[in-house]
Motif scaffolding. Structure first.
Motif, mmCIF file in Angstrom:
data_model
loop_
_atom_site.group_PDB
_atom_site.id
_atom_site.type_symbol
_atom_site.label_atom_id
_atom_site.label_comp_id
_atom_site.label_asym_id
_atom_site.label_seq_id
_atom_site.Cartn_x
_atom_site.Cartn_y
_atom_site.Cartn_z
ATOM 1 N N PRO A 213 0.761 -1.207 0.123
ATOM 2 C CA PRO A 213 -0.254 -0.053 0.226
ATOM 3 C C PRO A 213 0.934 1.330 0.078
ATOM 4 O O PRO A 213 0.428 2.263 -0.606
ATOM 5 C CB PRO A 213 -0.861 -0.212 1.341
ATOM 6 C CG PRO A 213 -0.550 -1.335 1.803
ATOM 7 C CD PRO A 213 0.601 -2.029 1.438
ATOM 8 N N ILE A 214 2.230 1.084 0.571
ATOM 9 C CA ILE A 214 2.712 2.507 0.602
ATOM 10 C C ILE A 214 3.460 2.530 -0.588
ATOM 11 O O ILE A 214 3.207 3.726 -1.297
ATOM 12 C CB ILE A 214 4.201 2.369 1.712
ATOM 13 C CG1 ILE A 214 3.292 1.905 3.045
ATOM 14 C CG2 ILE A 214 5.026 3.525 1.617
ATOM 15 C CD1 ILE A 214 4.279 1.786 4.311
ATOM 16 N N VAL A 215 4.012 1.410 -1.293
ATOM 17 C CA VAL A 215 4.820 1.724 -2.701
ATOM 18 C C VAL A 215 3.451 2.208 -3.764
ATOM 19 O O VAL A 215 3.886 3.249 -4.425
ATOM 20 C CB VAL A 215 5.425 0.521 -3.091
ATOM 21 C CG1 VAL A 215 6.052 0.733 -4.513
ATOM 22 C CG2 VAL A 215 6.743 0.223 -2.168
ATOM 23 N N ALA A 216 2.696 1.577 -3.718
ATOM 24 C CA ALA A 216 1.457 1.718 -4.614
ATOM 25 C C ALA A 216 0.759 3.183 -4.457
ATOM 26 O O ALA A 216 0.594 3.874 -5.304
ATOM 27 C CB ALA A 216 0.426 0.642 -4.700
ATOM 28 N N GLY A 217 0.464 3.209 -3.154
ATOM 29 C CA GLY A 217 -0.318 4.382 -2.774
ATOM 30 C C GLY A 217 0.262 5.754 -2.843
ATOM 31 O O GLY A 217 -0.156 6.918 -3.522
ATOM 32 N N VAL A 218 1.618 5.802 -2.427
ATOM 33 C CA VAL A 218 2.555 7.047 -2.626
ATOM 34 C C VAL A 218 2.753 7.371 -4.137
ATOM 35 O O VAL A 218 2.501 8.552 -4.830
ATOM 36 C CB VAL A 218 3.571 7.045 -1.949
ATOM 37 C CG1 VAL A 218 4.611 8.257 -2.192
ATOM 38 C CG2 VAL A 218 3.413 7.020 -0.576
ATOM 39 N N SER A 219 3.071 6.426 -5.016
ATOM 40 C CA SER A 219 3.186 6.433 -6.524
ATOM 41 C C SER A 219 1.845 6.907 -7.099
ATOM 42 O O SER A 219 1.746 7.822 -8.008
ATOM 43 C CB SER A 219 3.869 5.249 -7.035
ATOM 44 O OG SER A 219 4.609 4.571 -6.334
ATOM 45 N N THR B 160 -1.490 11.082 -9.637
ATOM 46 C CA THR B 160 -2.770 11.760 -9.695
ATOM 47 C C THR B 160 -2.442 13.298 -9.705
ATOM 48 O O THR B 160 -3.283 14.187 -10.221
ATOM 49 C CB THR B 160 -3.684 11.411 -8.416
ATOM 50 O OG1 THR B 160 -3.932 9.953 -8.449
ATOM 51 C CG2 THR B 160 -4.834 12.168 -8.339
ATOM 52 N N GLN B 161 -1.377 13.661 -8.848
ATOM 53 C CA GLN B 161 -0.959 15.138 -8.842
ATOM 54 C C GLN B 161 -0.598 15.664 -10.199
ATOM 55 O O GLN B 161 -1.206 16.514 -10.713
ATOM 56 C CB GLN B 161 0.183 15.258 -7.852
ATOM 57 C CG GLN B 161 -0.148 15.124 -6.237
ATOM 58 C CD GLN B 161 0.860 15.413 -5.392
ATOM 59 O OE1 GLN B 161 2.165 15.244 -5.968
ATOM 60 N NE2 GLN B 161 0.683 15.865 -4.136
ATOM 61 N N THR B 162 0.391 14.682 -10.902
ATOM 62 C CA THR B 162 0.795 15.231 -12.104
ATOM 63 C C THR B 162 -0.192 15.239 -13.052
ATOM 64 O O THR B 162 -0.392 16.076 -13.902
ATOM 65 C CB THR B 162 1.982 14.320 -12.555
ATOM 66 O OG1 THR B 162 2.901 14.257 -11.753
ATOM 67 C CG2 THR B 162 2.737 14.800 -13.912
ATOM 68 N N LEU B 163 -0.897 14.205 -13.321
ATOM 69 C CA LEU B 163 -2.214 14.106 -14.125
ATOM 70 C C LEU B 163 -3.185 15.361 -14.179
ATOM 71 O O LEU B 163 -3.285 15.850 -14.873
ATOM 72 C CB LEU B 163 -2.823 12.875 -13.970
ATOM 73 C CG LEU B 163 -3.834 12.646 -14.731
ATOM 74 C CD1 LEU B 163 -3.635 12.205 -16.131
ATOM 75 C CD2 LEU B 163 -4.963 11.468 -14.300
ATOM 76 N N THR B 164 -3.505 15.609 -12.844
ATOM 77 C CA THR B 164 -4.388 16.739 -12.521
ATOM 78 C C THR B 164 -3.763 17.935 -13.019
ATOM 79 O O THR B 164 -4.514 18.827 -13.510
ATOM 80 C CB THR B 164 -4.795 16.589 -11.193
ATOM 81 O OG1 THR B 164 -5.055 15.411 -10.641
ATOM 82 C CG2 THR B 164 -5.968 17.955 -10.861
ATOM 83 N N VAL B 165 -2.590 18.292 -12.580
ATOM 84 C CA VAL B 165 -2.025 19.482 -13.030
ATOM 85 C C VAL B 165 -1.948 19.754 -14.582
ATOM 86 O O VAL B 165 -2.225 20.719 -14.938
ATOM 87 C CB VAL B 165 -0.531 19.813 -12.322
ATOM 88 C CG1 VAL B 165 0.240 20.956 -13.191
ATOM 89 C CG2 VAL B 165 -0.420 19.825 -11.100
ATOM 90 N N ILE C 196 9.201 8.687 -10.581
ATOM 91 C CA ILE C 196 9.722 9.397 -11.841
ATOM 92 C C ILE C 196 8.741 8.939 -12.978
ATOM 93 O O ILE C 196 8.539 9.816 -13.849
ATOM 94 C CB ILE C 196 11.130 9.008 -12.010
ATOM 95 C CG1 ILE C 196 12.016 9.652 -10.759
ATOM 96 C CG2 ILE C 196 11.645 9.218 -13.520
ATOM 97 C CD1 ILE C 196 13.401 9.264 -10.991
ATOM 98 N N SER C 197 8.242 7.691 -13.274
ATOM 99 C CA SER C 197 7.508 7.269 -14.214
ATOM 100 C C SER C 197 6.135 8.168 -14.409
ATOM 101 O O SER C 197 5.909 8.241 -15.349
ATOM 102 C CB SER C 197 7.408 5.665 -14.102
ATOM 103 O OG SER C 197 6.025 5.623 -13.445
ATOM 104 N N THR C 198 5.854 8.498 -13.206
ATOM 105 C CA THR C 198 4.435 9.472 -13.246
ATOM 106 C C THR C 198 4.616 10.632 -14.198
ATOM 107 O O THR C 198 3.596 11.174 -14.610
ATOM 108 C CB THR C 198 3.725 9.576 -11.971
ATOM 109 O OG1 THR C 198 4.843 10.508 -11.212
ATOM 110 C CG2 THR C 198 3.560 8.194 -11.116
ATOM 111 N N ALA C 199 6.026 11.078 -13.969
ATOM 112 C CA ALA C 199 6.295 12.575 -14.624
ATOM 113 C C ALA C 199 6.119 12.402 -16.253
ATOM 114 O O ALA C 199 5.719 13.344 -16.769
ATOM 115 C CB ALA C 199 7.745 12.909 -14.458
ATOM 116 N N PHE C 200 6.200 11.167 -16.689
ATOM 117 C CA PHE C 200 6.056 10.976 -18.149
ATOM 118 C C PHE C 200 4.526 10.451 -18.483
ATOM 119 O O PHE C 200 3.613 11.204 -19.282
ATOM 120 C CB PHE C 200 6.911 9.815 -18.539
ATOM 121 C CG PHE C 200 8.343 10.115 -18.607
ATOM 122 C CD1 PHE C 200 8.997 10.884 -19.574
ATOM 123 C CD2 PHE C 200 9.079 9.780 -17.601
ATOM 124 C CE1 PHE C 200 10.487 11.246 -19.577
ATOM 125 C CE2 PHE C 200 10.343 10.129 -17.530
ATOM 126 C CZ PHE C 200 11.079 10.702 -18.270
#
Lengths: 451, 451
Positions: free
Chosen positions: B320-326, B331-336, B399-403
């Protein structure tokens, strides 16, 4: 939109070209031919050297338009580079509310020098006293106020005297001798009434207003609800202090929507995609850390069941499904609740009805999704037990979101906080932890019973 | 707001009381004293029998106001219960665009009977031809149009003839003999010009317009960008067909924001919290099922590593920690990104710059969060190895979420779809699956190497 965007892009190239060839005067003339929003768009895309070259060649009206239309933070950067006397000349041509906002954002020492050099300082100074985010902080000075005792003829000749830069007028507010707001006159009724009629006879006395210290969102909601183009702001004695115009209420409603979108995604404040790194980290990292610590609750639940997991590692394969689908159901319910609160559609007194609705919906969705999950487990893992556990856990979990997704935002609202800010993290953490607890608890009970 | 809400609540009780005591006439008088938005608010809170009792006693103007102010679906329900001739009388007092919208929503056979019985059918009929969601579908008929050849005096006496129910006028549009839009006159300049001046001499010829088939959002954005109170709608020959007013553009911007909020939460269309069960299920269940099947990707990844998990069940505690935080970082990057696209702040051509910004931000946030997670693992589970694995997996994942959070919404936008609709599910599924793959892949490699 496309037509205008192409125009602006072409013009930007021409302006840059002229500046590069040392002809800022022609560049300024080109820029002055655009509408204010487009002028600001082109200006914003110039680099600081180009901006400094073109700005002295623009007339003060257009410079004022550009400063008004730029994003606040961009306007401050430009204003910081201007000499106080030059800035004062430009600000004399700005709307009083925009000038006051800008003065509040530049360094205080320079702001006071600018104010000293301004001709219209008396219009701007009273606006500086009011807090940001209040109706007073949003209003502009009411440039045209009629007196109840005036005749229509006097009122019209008074209108004639106004300089053309004055803001569009939508309603003409009327005050009595003590400057108290007593009515409003529609410009059209002024035109169509006999010249000798008295303003007090043709005015509408049923005029809405807000106190200067009211929240700006309250003012914006009032304007939206009653389709008002302008809303008068008064002091405790009902004396007219200024007017909020519809473009401000429009901006506030849009800002509030953006704020909700960001907060639901765990970003407490708006962060444009081009925010400097340091500030972006400051805005986004804290929430990730909070999220991390909330995830520890689920981690502890999982930790409790380590032996169950070693016994039956296939259980782990369904974590993303059970947790993911319940998480989505929770986000759906939460979002409907938060947005309905923001739009004024639900209130604490309807809570029971809303929960009942969401409960039924979750029951139906939970049964449907739970059955599919059970089926997948049976087909894929050939385990009826795994199917039952995963299906029941999902059902229980989705139903629980009907409560958390409604009660938590309503409770936060009740305590005068913004439900969009804290709800998502609490609902997600609870859903997640409960999901693992039910899923692994069932599994461990069944395993114990089977052995 | 509070003051008005209390008033409305008190009045609702009084109205209900009068209706219960068989005095609908007095109830109607009470209701008529309110502003339209409040009339609709009270009316909406009455039950159907009460509504049917009070409606015949209200004058048509107020009935029209109420139908205009009610939510569209509520107005249809009320209209369905009214006789065609009675409805026609009320609709004659509605704004043409509101009447056209309502006619489009009731059953076609009744709509045509209503239209036959209406006196103002000629104003409403042309509006029915245009598609919903287009500028033409949004416009109302321009009740006041000046001719370029008129004198100021003629124009003013023309204004005098208008009945008082006419919609507030903001700008006076000017057409030539072929009905082509050629300019706009500000009401104030009409008042302040000599009576003999010609409209063509005092009008502003630089007037923006949209084609009738343009998207309504395009029209709303134009009005917002240029702070317009009214935007003329024209046909292919630049002939004036109607006008979109600022309250419509306001509603559209708010609807678009609501749509984005809902879509980011996996609800394709707005679902008020009081939607009937069947419809709510239809809107929310499909996305849960899609989500379920997307979660199968992560489930397959986990399934691959079942033996690793049985060997070291403590790994599961950090899911839950690894998956939750990523997931939160994604969600943050996507929403912005999604909100910036909606507000026109980023475009595909800036993609590289936006990704670079988000990459740096994710690197900093990923290192910070990864270190905290590693520390927790070491302290809690006394395992340096677990700490390293969890920390590195989180870093890679964030980092992958930045892409994904930038590229996926921009790609969807490029293909003319709404990035808010499909992005969240794709980004979440990818982040999740990649997270498990990196975390368990690292763990299994290390375990293999240690043994």
């Amino acid at each position: 939109m496309t037509v205008y965007e192409i125009d602006v892009d072409t013009l930007l190239v021409q302006v840059k070209d002229l500046l590069e060839h040392g002809d800022p005067k022609s560049a300024a003339i080109l820029l002055e031919g655009l509408r204010p929003a487009d002028q600001a768009g082109v200006f914003d895309d110039l680099n600081p050297e180009e901006q400094d070259a073109i700005l002295p060649k623009l007339n003060p009206e257009d410079s004022a338009d550009i400063l008004e239309e730029l994003e606040e933070e961009d306007a401050v950067v430009v204003a910081d580079r201007l000499r106080a006397d030059k800035l004062a000349t430009i600000m004399d041509h700005m709307e009083p509310d925009e000038a006051a906002d800008l003065l509040g954002d530049i360094e205080p020492e320079k702001a006071s020098r600018v104010l000293d050099a301004m001709l219209d300082a008396t219009e701007v100074e009273p606006l500086l006293k009011h807090q940001d985010q209040t109706a007073g902080g949003l209003m502009t000075s009411a440039s045209i106020v009629l007196k109840a005792g005036m005749s229509v003829k006097t009122a019209i000749s008074y209108l004639r005297k106004l300089t053309p830069e004055d803001e569009d007028i939508y309603y003409l507010f009327v005050t009595d001798r003590a400057d108290k707001l007593v009515g409003v006159v529609n410009l059209r009724s002024l035109v169509t009434q006999p010249a000798t009629a008295k303003i007090s006879d043709i005015m509408n006395t049923d005029v809405l207003s807000v106190q200067a210290d009211a929240d700006q969102e309250e003012a914006a909601k009032l304007m939206k609800r009653y389709d008002l183009l302008a809303l008068p702001v008064v002091d405790n004695n009902q004396r007219l202090l200024g007017v909020i115009t519809y473009d401000d209420s429009f901006d506030i409603m849009e800002d509030e929507a953006t704020e909700d979108i960001y907060r639901l995604a765990g970003i407490p404040e708006e962060t444009p995609s081009d925010l400097p790194l340091g500030e972006a980290v400051k805005k986004r990292l804290p929430w990730l850390v909070v999220n991390l610590f909330m995830a520890l609750i689920s981690a502890s639940v999982l930790s409790l069941f380590e032996s169950t997991i070693s016994q039956m590692a296939a259980l782990a394969a369904f974590f993303p499904i059970v947790a993911g689908v319940s998480g989505s159901a929770g986000t759906q319910t939460l979002t409907v609740t938060v947005r309905s609160i923001a739009l004024g559609e639900i209130e604490p007194k309807n809570a029971i009805k809303v929960i009942a609705n969401q409960f039924l919906l979750s029951l139906v969705n939970g049964i449907a999704v739970g059955l599919i999950i059970a089926l997948i487990a049976v087909v894929w893992k050939q385990s009826l037990m795994l199917g039952m556990i995963a299906g029941i856990a999902t059902l229980v979990n989705i139903i629980s979101t009907a409560f958390t997704g409604v009660v938590i935002p309503l409770a936060i609202q009740k305590f005068k906080s913004d439900p969009a800010l804290a709800s998502p993290i609490i609902v997600t953490a609870l859903t997640d932890a409960l999901g693992y607890l039910v899923y692994l608890g069932l599994a461990s009970a069944l395993l114990a019973w089977l052995i």
